[in-house]
Design a protein around this motif. Structure first.
Motif, PDB file in Angstrom:
ATOM      1  N   ILE A 141      39.400  33.874  34.902  1.00 55.35           N
ATOM      2  CA  ILE A 141      38.334  35.073  35.141  1.00 55.35           C
ATOM      3  C   ILE A 141      38.657  35.944  36.148  1.00 55.35           C
ATOM      4  CG2 ILE A 141      35.936  35.320  35.750  1.00 55.35           C
ATOM      5  CD1 ILE A 141      36.084  34.114  32.949  1.00 55.35           C
ATOM      6  N   LYS A 142      39.168  35.467  37.284  1.00 54.32           N
ATOM      7  CA  LYS A 142      39.714  36.222  38.309  1.00 54.32           C
ATOM      8  C   LYS A 142      40.604  37.397  37.936  1.00 54.32           C
ATOM      9  CE  LYS A 142      38.708  33.196  42.228  1.00 54.32           C
ATOM     10  NZ  LYS A 142      38.985  32.214  42.971  1.00 54.32           N
ATOM     11  N   ASN A 143      41.784  36.877  37.087  1.00 57.71           N
ATOM     12  CA  ASN A 143      42.605  37.785  36.686  1.00 57.71           C
ATOM     13  C   ASN A 143      42.042  38.948  35.896  1.00 57.71           C
ATOM     14  OD1 ASN A 143      44.765  36.576  37.749  1.00 57.71           O
ATOM     15  ND2 ASN A 143      45.240  35.423  36.316  1.00 57.71           N
ATOM     16  N   ILE A 144      40.846  38.738  34.941  1.00 53.85           N
ATOM     17  CA  ILE A 144      40.208  39.560  33.997  1.00 53.85           C
ATOM     18  C   ILE A 144      39.645  40.651  35.125  1.00 53.85           C
ATOM     19  CG2 ILE A 144      38.504  39.867  32.358  1.00 53.85           C
ATOM     20  CD1 ILE A 144      39.409  37.150  30.958  1.00 53.85           C
ATOM     21  N   THR A 151      41.618  49.020  35.930  1.00 49.27           N
ATOM     22  CA  THR A 151      41.480  50.032  34.694  1.00 49.27           C
ATOM     23  C   THR A 151      40.001  50.658  34.526  1.00 49.27           C
ATOM     24  OG1 THR A 151      40.757  48.216  33.301  1.00 49.27           O
ATOM     25  CG2 THR A 151      43.110  48.704  33.253  1.00 49.27           C
ATOM     26  N   LYS A 152      39.160  49.951  35.209  1.00 49.35           N
ATOM     27  CA  LYS A 152      37.684  50.456  35.135  1.00 49.35           C
ATOM     28  C   LYS A 152      37.035  50.483  33.605  1.00 49.35           C
ATOM     29  CE  LYS A 152      38.221  53.163  39.168  1.00 49.35           C
ATOM     30  NZ  LYS A 152      37.708  54.559  39.951  1.00 49.35           N
ATOM     31  N   ILE A 153      37.581  49.657  33.011  1.00 51.33           N
ATOM     32  CA  ILE A 153      37.249  49.467  31.536  1.00 51.33           C
ATOM     33  C   ILE A 153      36.576  48.074  31.286  1.00 51.33           C
ATOM     34  CG2 ILE A 153      38.086  49.110  29.193  1.00 51.33           C
ATOM     35  CD1 ILE A 153      40.604  50.622  29.826  1.00 51.33           C
ATOM     36  N   VAL A 192      29.444  40.444  29.640  1.00 50.95           N
ATOM     37  CA  VAL A 192      30.181  41.562  29.493  1.00 50.95           C
ATOM     38  C   VAL A 192      30.674  41.787  30.995  1.00 50.95           C
ATOM     39  CG1 VAL A 192      30.288  43.909  29.088  1.00 50.95           C
ATOM     40  CG2 VAL A 192      29.436  42.475  27.569  1.00 50.95           C
ATOM     41  N   ILE A 193      32.007  42.116  31.323  1.00 50.91           N
ATOM     42  CA  ILE A 193      32.104  42.498  32.869  1.00 50.91           C
ATOM     43  C   ILE A 193      32.310  44.067  32.799  1.00 50.91           C
ATOM     44  CG2 ILE A 193      33.886  42.096  34.675  1.00 50.91           C
ATOM     45  CD1 ILE A 193      34.525  39.532  33.381  1.00 50.91           C
ATOM     46  N   ARG A 194      31.790  44.558  33.804  1.00 48.71           N
ATOM     47  CA  ARG A 194      31.782  46.027  34.087  1.00 48.71           C
ATOM     48  C   ARG A 194      32.057  46.473  35.363  1.00 48.71           C
ATOM     49  NH1 ARG A 194      27.220  45.395  30.597  1.00 48.71           N
ATOM     50  NH2 ARG A 194      27.564  46.390  28.390  1.00 48.71           N
ATOM     51  N   TYR A 195      32.810  47.813  35.360  1.00 46.37           N
ATOM     52  CA  TYR A 195      33.102  48.211  36.530  1.00 46.37           C
ATOM     53  C   TYR A 195      31.911  48.973  37.084  1.00 46.37           C
ATOM     54  CZ  TYR A 195      35.567  50.698  40.438  1.00 46.37           C
ATOM     55  OH  TYR A 195      35.712  51.382  41.582  1.00 46.37           O
ATOM     56  N   VAL A 196      31.694  49.077  38.126  1.00 42.32           N
ATOM     57  CA  VAL A 196      30.327  49.854  38.941  1.00 42.32           C
ATOM     58  C   VAL A 196      31.006  50.747  40.009  1.00 42.32           C
ATOM     59  CG1 VAL A 196      27.955  49.750  39.756  1.00 42.32           C
ATOM     60  CG2 VAL A 196      28.709  48.072  38.351  1.00 42.32           C
TER      61      VAL A 196
END
Length: 201
Positions: A141-144, A151-153, A192-196
């Motif tokens: 998970i940490k790698n993801i 990438t901010k994706i 869902v993991i999102r960049y903020v």
């Protein structure tokens, strides 16, 4: 056999006092399930010591039926009983993908519920199988998350049960610029993991 004690009084304090006095125990030595009625207060109580003894006997019985010599340690914290087992054949005790150990955990929880009427929380592990699995899962998970930060994706993870989702949420609290949401319906619920972006002051 686990002794279940029931108390009733006009309020919570009286009920609790009655329980502590009769059983001669500290609060940390018992598990309480309470129910507030219109004109009274009911309390169901079991001693943690009785639960630990039941777990030990249960594992001993399982071991003899599986022809395994099982040694175990039971630790309790916040009303959760963690059972660490080591046997002369850990692969048999664990089973393929942990299926045997998970089934044993389910059966033990059910037996405790049948005995006490309470949903006692018990976690079974053999030769640290689950602990190692969780560590590996957290590492992945940490790698993801690092990839999302780079990438901010957004990334949608595979469907997970509530226990796995809780691990993910706990891991992600340590990362900046990341938010998570759980989406979908059981058993197809996923994170869902999102960049903020940082909010500008």
């Amino acid at each position: 056999m686990i002794n279940v004690y029931k108390y009733e009084a006009t309020n919570e304090d009286d009920c609790y006092e009655k329980c502590i006095e009769e059983l001669d125990v500290y609060r940390s030595e018992i598990i309480i399930e309470s129910e507030e009625l219109e004109d009274s207060y009911k309390m169901t109580v079991v001693k943690k010591e009785d639960i630990i003894n039941f777990i030990k006997e249960y594992v001993k019985t399982i071991g003899s039926k599986m022809n395994l010599d099982i040694k175990l340690e039971v630790r309790e914290s916040d009303d959760i009983f963690s059972v660490t087992m080591v046997s002369n054949n850990n692969p048999i005790l664990i089973g393929k993908d942990g299926r045997t150990i998970n089934s044993l955990q389910l059966l033990m929880r059910q037996s405790l519920q049948n005995q006490t009427g309470m949903a006692i929380k018990v976690n079974l592990d053999a030769s640290n199988y689950k602990a190692k699995k969780v560590k590996k899962f957290e590492f992945e998970i940490k790698n993801i998350v690092r990839e999302v930060q780079k990438t901010k994706i957004d990334v949608s993870l595979d469907n997970m049960n509530s226990y796995e989702r809780r691990i993910v949420h706990n891991v992600l609290t340590k990362f900046k610029n990341i938010s998570t949401t759980s989406e979908g319906e059981e058993p197809n619920r996923h994170i869902v993991i999102r960049y903020v972006e940082d909010e500008e002051e």
